[in-house]
Design a protein around this motif. Structure first.
Motif, PDB file in Angstrom:
ATOM      1  N   VAL A  67     140.642  38.061  22.810  1.00  0.00           N
ATOM      2  CA  VAL A  67     141.129  39.427  23.076  1.00  0.00           C
ATOM      3  C   VAL A  67     141.905  39.452  24.399  1.00  0.00           C
ATOM      4  O   VAL A  67     143.021  39.995  24.476  1.00  0.00           O
ATOM      5  N   ILE A  68     141.342  38.839  25.429  1.00  0.00           N
ATOM      6  CA  ILE A  68     142.005  38.828  26.744  1.00  0.00           C
ATOM      7  C   ILE A  68     143.394  38.185  26.626  1.00  0.00           C
ATOM      8  O   ILE A  68     144.385  38.680  27.157  1.00  0.00           O
ATOM      9  N   VAL A 184     145.791  27.814  29.963  1.00  0.00           N
ATOM     10  CA  VAL A 184     145.273  29.009  29.282  1.00  0.00           C
ATOM     11  C   VAL A 184     145.747  30.224  30.083  1.00  0.00           C
ATOM     12  O   VAL A 184     146.082  30.085  31.265  1.00  0.00           O
ATOM     13  N   PRO A 185     145.796  31.421  29.466  1.00  0.00           N
ATOM     14  CA  PRO A 185     146.227  32.601  30.223  1.00  0.00           C
ATOM     15  C   PRO A 185     145.323  32.857  31.437  1.00  0.00           C
ATOM     16  O   PRO A 185     144.125  32.512  31.411  1.00  0.00           O
ATOM     17  N   ASP A 186     145.901  33.477  32.465  1.00  0.00           N
ATOM     18  CA  ASP A 186     145.157  33.696  33.716  1.00  0.00           C
ATOM     19  C   ASP A 186     143.813  34.393  33.486  1.00  0.00           C
ATOM     20  O   ASP A 186     142.799  34.029  34.073  1.00  0.00           O
ATOM     21  N   GLY A 187     143.821  35.414  32.624  1.00  0.00           N
ATOM     22  CA  GLY A 187     142.585  36.161  32.377  1.00  0.00           C
ATOM     23  C   GLY A 187     141.507  35.285  31.755  1.00  0.00           C
ATOM     24  O   GLY A 187     140.310  35.497  31.980  1.00  0.00           O
ATOM     25  N   VAL A 188     141.934  34.278  31.007  1.00  0.00           N
ATOM     26  CA  VAL A 188     140.968  33.362  30.375  1.00  0.00           C
ATOM     27  C   VAL A 188     140.401  32.410  31.432  1.00  0.00           C
ATOM     28  O   VAL A 188     139.202  32.103  31.430  1.00  0.00           O
ATOM     29  N   VAL A 189     141.245  31.967  32.369  1.00  0.00           N
ATOM     30  CA  VAL A 189     140.732  31.143  33.486  1.00  0.00           C
ATOM     31  C   VAL A 189     139.623  31.915  34.199  1.00  0.00           C
ATOM     32  O   VAL A 189     138.542  31.384  34.482  1.00  0.00           O
ATOM     33  N   GLN A 190     139.902  33.190  34.464  1.00  0.00           N
ATOM     34  CA  GLN A 190     138.948  34.007  35.214  1.00  0.00           C
ATOM     35  C   GLN A 190     137.681  34.274  34.406  1.00  0.00           C
ATOM     36  O   GLN A 190     136.572  34.280  34.939  1.00  0.00           O
ATOM     37  N   TYR A 191     137.827  34.464  33.097  1.00  0.00           N
ATOM     38  CA  TYR A 191     136.664  34.703  32.240  1.00  0.00           C
ATOM     39  C   TYR A 191     135.771  33.461  32.191  1.00  0.00           C
ATOM     40  O   TYR A 191     134.541  33.559  32.270  1.00  0.00           O
ATOM     41  N   ILE A 192     136.402  32.282  32.069  1.00  0.00           N
ATOM     42  CA  ILE A 192     135.638  31.025  32.022  1.00  0.00           C
ATOM     43  C   ILE A 192     134.811  30.884  33.298  1.00  0.00           C
ATOM     44  O   ILE A 192     133.623  30.540  33.265  1.00  0.00           O
ATOM     45  N   GLU A 193     135.450  31.226  34.409  1.00  0.00           N
ATOM     46  CA  GLU A 193     134.763  31.102  35.706  1.00  0.00           C
ATOM     47  C   GLU A 193     133.633  32.128  35.823  1.00  0.00           C
ATOM     48  O   GLU A 193     132.512  31.802  36.205  1.00  0.00           O
TER      49      GLU A 193
END
Ligand code: ATP
Ligand code: MG
Length: 209
Positions: A67-68, A184-193
Protein backbone atom coordinates in the motif's frame (compact mmCIF):
# COMPACT_ATOMS: atom_id res chain seq x y z
CA UNK A 1 -3.83 8.39 -16.85
CA UNK A 2 -5.86 5.85 -18.80
CA UNK A 3 -6.02 6.67 -22.48
CA UNK A 4 -9.39 7.49 -24.00
CA UNK A 5 -11.10 4.27 -24.98
CA UNK A 6 -14.70 5.36 -24.50
CA UNK A 7 -17.10 2.44 -24.37
CA UNK A 8 -14.33 -0.17 -24.37
CA UNK A 9 -14.14 -2.84 -21.69
CA UNK A 10 -12.08 -1.98 -18.62
CA UNK A 11 -8.60 -3.44 -18.73
CA UNK A 12 -7.20 -4.53 -15.39
CA UNK A 13 -3.63 -5.62 -14.72
CA UNK A 14 -2.94 -8.04 -11.88
CA UNK A 15 0.47 -8.07 -10.25
CA UNK A 16 0.69 -11.00 -7.86
CA UNK A 17 3.65 -11.43 -5.56
CA UNK A 18 4.95 -12.09 -2.11
CA UNK A 19 6.16 -8.47 -1.93
CA UNK A 20 8.51 -9.30 0.94
CA UNK A 21 9.36 -6.43 0.43
CA UNK A 22 7.89 -4.75 -2.67
CA UNK A 23 10.68 -3.11 -4.71
CA UNK A 24 11.20 -0.96 -7.79
CA UNK A 25 11.43 -4.03 -10.07
CA UNK A 26 7.77 -4.79 -9.29
CA UNK A 27 6.72 -1.17 -9.70
CA UNK A 28 8.48 -0.58 -13.02
CA UNK A 29 7.08 -3.83 -14.43
CA UNK A 30 3.53 -2.84 -13.47
CA UNK A 31 3.91 0.71 -14.77
CA UNK A 32 5.38 -0.42 -18.07
CA UNK A 33 2.69 -3.05 -18.71
CA UNK A 34 0.00 -0.50 -17.78
CA UNK A 35 1.37 1.86 -20.41
CA UNK A 36 1.93 -0.70 -23.17
CA UNK A 37 -1.40 -2.50 -22.68
CA UNK A 38 -3.41 0.65 -21.97
CA UNK A 39 -4.58 -0.68 -18.62
CA UNK A 40 -7.06 1.32 -16.56
CA UNK A 41 -5.74 -0.06 -13.28
CA UNK A 42 -3.11 -2.40 -11.93
CA UNK A 43 -4.10 -4.32 -8.82
CA UNK A 44 -1.24 -5.56 -6.66
CA UNK A 45 -2.18 -8.76 -4.87
CA UNK A 46 0.09 -9.81 -2.00
CA UNK A 47 -0.02 -13.58 -1.55
CA UNK A 48 -1.47 -15.13 1.56
CA UNK A 49 0.50 -18.14 2.54
CA UNK A 50 2.60 -19.03 -0.51
CA UNK A 51 2.58 -22.75 -1.17
CA UNK A 52 6.00 -22.55 -2.83
CA UNK A 53 7.74 -20.30 -0.22
CA UNK A 54 8.35 -20.74 3.49
CA UNK A 55 9.13 -18.37 6.35
CA UNK A 56 7.82 -15.20 4.77
CA UNK A 57 6.93 -12.04 6.70
CA UNK A 58 3.45 -11.51 8.13
CA UNK A 59 0.83 -10.89 5.45
CA UNK A 60 -0.13 -7.62 7.12
CA UNK A 61 3.42 -6.26 6.86
CA UNK A 62 3.67 -7.25 3.20
CA UNK A 63 0.23 -5.77 2.51
CA UNK A 64 1.07 -2.46 4.20
CA UNK A 65 4.40 -2.13 2.37
CA UNK A 66 2.51 -2.70 -0.90
CA UNK A 67 0.00 0.00 0.00
CA UNK A 68 2.78 2.44 0.94
CA UNK A 69 4.62 1.77 -2.33
CA UNK A 70 1.59 2.19 -4.59
CA UNK A 71 -0.42 4.89 -2.78
CA UNK A 72 0.79 7.82 -4.89
CA UNK A 73 -0.09 6.25 -8.25
CA UNK A 74 -3.77 6.83 -9.15
CA UNK A 75 -3.76 3.77 -11.42
CA UNK A 76 -2.36 1.38 -8.79
CA UNK A 77 -4.40 -0.35 -6.10
CA UNK A 78 -3.91 -3.24 -3.66
CA UNK A 79 -6.26 -6.15 -3.07
CA UNK A 80 -6.60 -8.30 0.04
CA UNK A 81 -8.24 -11.22 -1.78
CA UNK A 82 -5.28 -13.55 -1.30
CA UNK A 83 -4.39 -12.58 2.25
CA UNK A 84 -8.04 -12.84 3.33
CA UNK A 85 -8.50 -16.35 1.90
CA UNK A 86 -7.45 -19.08 4.32
CA UNK A 87 -4.93 -21.66 3.15
CA UNK A 88 -2.26 -21.45 0.49
CA UNK A 89 -2.56 -18.97 -2.38
CA UNK A 90 -3.28 -20.36 -5.83
CA UNK A 91 -3.46 -18.01 -8.83
CA UNK A 92 -6.64 -19.70 -9.99
CA UNK A 93 -8.41 -18.49 -6.80
CA UNK A 94 -6.89 -15.01 -7.20
CA UNK A 95 -8.32 -14.69 -10.69
CA UNK A 96 -11.71 -16.09 -9.66
CA UNK A 97 -12.01 -13.67 -6.74
CA UNK A 98 -10.91 -10.65 -8.77
CA UNK A 99 -13.41 -11.57 -11.49
CA UNK A 100 -16.10 -11.37 -8.77
CA UNK A 101 -14.85 -7.96 -7.66
CA UNK A 102 -14.46 -6.39 -11.10
CA UNK A 103 -17.27 -8.13 -12.99
CA UNK A 104 -17.40 -10.38 -16.01
CA UNK A 105 -16.83 -7.67 -18.61
CA UNK A 106 -13.34 -6.55 -17.61
CA UNK A 107 -10.30 -7.84 -19.47
CA UNK A 108 -7.71 -9.20 -17.07
CA UNK A 109 -3.94 -9.16 -17.68
CA UNK A 110 -1.81 -11.16 -15.26
CA UNK A 111 1.72 -9.74 -15.07
CA UNK A 112 4.65 -12.06 -14.34
CA UNK A 113 8.42 -11.73 -14.42
CA UNK A 114 10.46 -14.07 -16.61
CA UNK A 115 11.22 -16.37 -13.65
CA UNK A 116 7.58 -16.74 -12.65
CA UNK A 117 6.47 -17.23 -16.25
CA UNK A 118 8.86 -20.09 -16.75
CA UNK A 119 7.51 -21.73 -13.56
CA UNK A 120 3.86 -21.42 -14.57
CA UNK A 121 3.56 -25.02 -15.66
CA UNK A 122 4.35 -26.03 -12.07
CA UNK A 123 1.36 -24.01 -10.81
CA UNK A 124 -1.82 -25.76 -9.76
CA UNK A 125 -4.56 -25.86 -12.44
CA UNK A 126 -2.28 -24.08 -14.90
CA UNK A 127 -4.37 -25.17 -17.88
CA UNK A 128 -7.37 -23.22 -16.63
CA UNK A 129 -5.38 -20.05 -15.98
CA UNK A 130 -4.89 -19.18 -19.63
CA UNK A 131 -8.65 -19.05 -20.16
CA UNK A 132 -9.09 -16.77 -17.15
CA UNK A 133 -6.64 -13.98 -18.05
CA UNK A 134 -4.13 -12.90 -20.62
CA UNK A 135 -0.59 -13.44 -19.31
CA UNK A 136 2.06 -10.77 -19.81
CA UNK A 137 5.62 -11.96 -19.24
CA UNK A 138 8.19 -9.23 -18.58
CA UNK A 139 11.97 -9.33 -18.81
CA UNK A 140 13.94 -9.70 -15.59
CA UNK A 141 17.75 -9.57 -15.34
CA UNK A 142 19.22 -13.03 -14.77
CA UNK A 143 16.30 -14.93 -16.32
CA UNK A 144 15.41 -15.90 -19.87
CA UNK A 145 12.00 -14.70 -21.00
CA UNK A 146 10.33 -17.41 -23.06
CA UNK A 147 6.81 -18.56 -23.77
CA UNK A 148 7.91 -21.98 -24.91
CA UNK A 149 5.35 -24.62 -23.90
CA UNK A 150 2.76 -21.92 -23.13
CA UNK A 151 -0.29 -21.34 -25.38
CA UNK A 152 0.68 -18.55 -27.80
CA UNK A 153 -2.73 -16.86 -27.83
CA UNK A 154 -2.73 -16.43 -24.06
CA UNK A 155 0.73 -15.00 -23.46
CA UNK A 156 2.55 -11.80 -24.53
CA UNK A 157 6.18 -11.04 -23.81
CA UNK A 158 7.47 -7.51 -23.32
CA UNK A 159 10.74 -5.88 -22.43
CA UNK A 160 10.72 -3.59 -19.39
CA UNK A 161 13.56 -1.44 -17.99
CA UNK A 162 16.04 -3.81 -16.35
CA UNK A 163 16.02 -3.71 -12.56
CA UNK A 164 18.43 -6.19 -11.03
CA UNK A 165 16.56 -6.20 -7.73
CA UNK A 166 14.94 -9.05 -5.83
CA UNK A 167 13.14 -9.15 -2.51
CA UNK A 168 15.61 -11.84 -1.45
CA UNK A 169 18.55 -9.47 -1.99
CA UNK A 170 16.70 -6.67 -0.15
CA UNK A 171 16.13 -8.97 2.85
CA UNK A 172 19.77 -10.06 2.80
CA UNK A 173 20.93 -6.45 2.67
CA UNK A 174 18.85 -5.47 5.69
CA UNK A 175 20.03 -8.57 7.59
CA UNK A 176 23.63 -7.60 6.79
CA UNK A 177 23.12 -3.99 7.86
CA UNK A 178 23.42 -2.69 4.30
CA UNK A 179 21.09 -0.06 2.74
CA UNK A 180 18.00 -0.68 0.61
CA UNK A 181 17.52 3.00 -0.22
CA UNK A 182 16.61 3.44 -3.93
CA UNK A 183 15.91 -0.29 -4.33
CA UNK A 184 12.55 0.07 -2.59
CA UNK A 185 10.41 3.23 -2.19
CA UNK A 186 11.45 5.54 0.66
CA UNK A 187 8.32 4.79 2.68
CA UNK A 188 9.10 1.07 2.49
CA UNK A 189 12.66 1.66 3.76
CA UNK A 190 11.14 3.50 6.71
CA UNK A 191 8.48 0.83 7.32
CA UNK A 192 11.10 -1.95 7.33
CA UNK A 193 13.09 0.00 9.90
CA UNK A 194 10.09 0.87 12.04
CA UNK A 195 8.91 -2.75 12.20
CA UNK A 196 12.42 -4.20 12.51
CA UNK A 197 11.80 -6.49 9.52
CA UNK A 198 14.54 -8.73 8.07
CA UNK A 199 17.08 -7.95 10.77
CA UNK A 200 19.34 -10.85 11.62
CA UNK A 201 18.21 -10.58 15.27
CA UNK A 202 14.50 -10.14 14.44
CA UNK A 203 11.96 -12.80 15.39
CA UNK A 204 10.66 -14.55 12.24
CA UNK A 205 7.18 -13.95 10.86
CA UNK A 206 6.52 -10.39 11.95
CA UNK A 207 6.23 -10.10 15.69
CA UNK A 208 3.28 -7.97 16.70
CA UNK A 209 0.75 -9.44 14.26
P1 ATP B 1 11.80 -13.19 -3.86
O1 ATP B 1 13.27 -12.93 -4.06
O2 ATP B 1 11.37 -13.22 -2.43
O3 ATP B 1 11.26 -14.34 -4.66
P2 ATP B 1 10.99 -11.34 -5.92
O4 ATP B 1 11.88 -10.15 -6.04
O5 ATP B 1 11.17 -12.44 -6.90
O6 ATP B 1 11.06 -11.88 -4.43
P3 ATP B 1 8.17 -11.75 -5.95
O7 ATP B 1 7.23 -11.15 -4.97
O8 ATP B 1 8.56 -13.18 -5.83
O9 ATP B 1 9.51 -10.82 -5.95
O10 ATP B 1 7.69 -11.49 -7.45
C1 ATP B 1 6.41 -11.06 -7.82
C2 ATP B 1 6.39 -10.91 -9.34
O11 ATP B 1 7.25 -9.83 -9.75
C3 ATP B 1 6.90 -12.14 -10.10
O12 ATP B 1 6.13 -12.29 -11.28
C4 ATP B 1 8.33 -11.77 -10.43
O13 ATP B 1 8.81 -12.46 -11.57
C5 ATP B 1 8.19 -10.27 -10.71
N1 ATP B 1 9.44 -9.55 -10.47
C6 ATP B 1 10.10 -9.46 -9.30
N2 ATP B 1 11.21 -8.72 -9.41
C7 ATP B 1 11.28 -8.32 -10.71
C8 ATP B 1 12.22 -7.52 -11.45
N3 ATP B 1 13.32 -7.02 -10.86
N4 ATP B 1 11.97 -7.30 -12.76
C9 ATP B 1 10.86 -7.84 -13.34
N5 ATP B 1 9.93 -8.59 -12.70
C10 ATP B 1 10.13 -8.84 -11.40
MG1 MG C 1 10.30 -14.33 -6.58
Amino acid sequence: MAKDRAGAAQRIGIMGGTFDPIHHGHLVAASEVADRFELDEVVFVPTGQSYQKQGQSAAEDRYLMTVIATASNPRFSVSRVDISRPGPTYTRDTLTDLREVYGKDVEMFFITGADALSAILTWKDHDDLFAMAHFVGVTRPGFVLSDQHLPAHAVSLIEVPAMAISSTSCRERVAGGRPVWYLVPDGVVQYIEKRGLYRADAPANGAGY
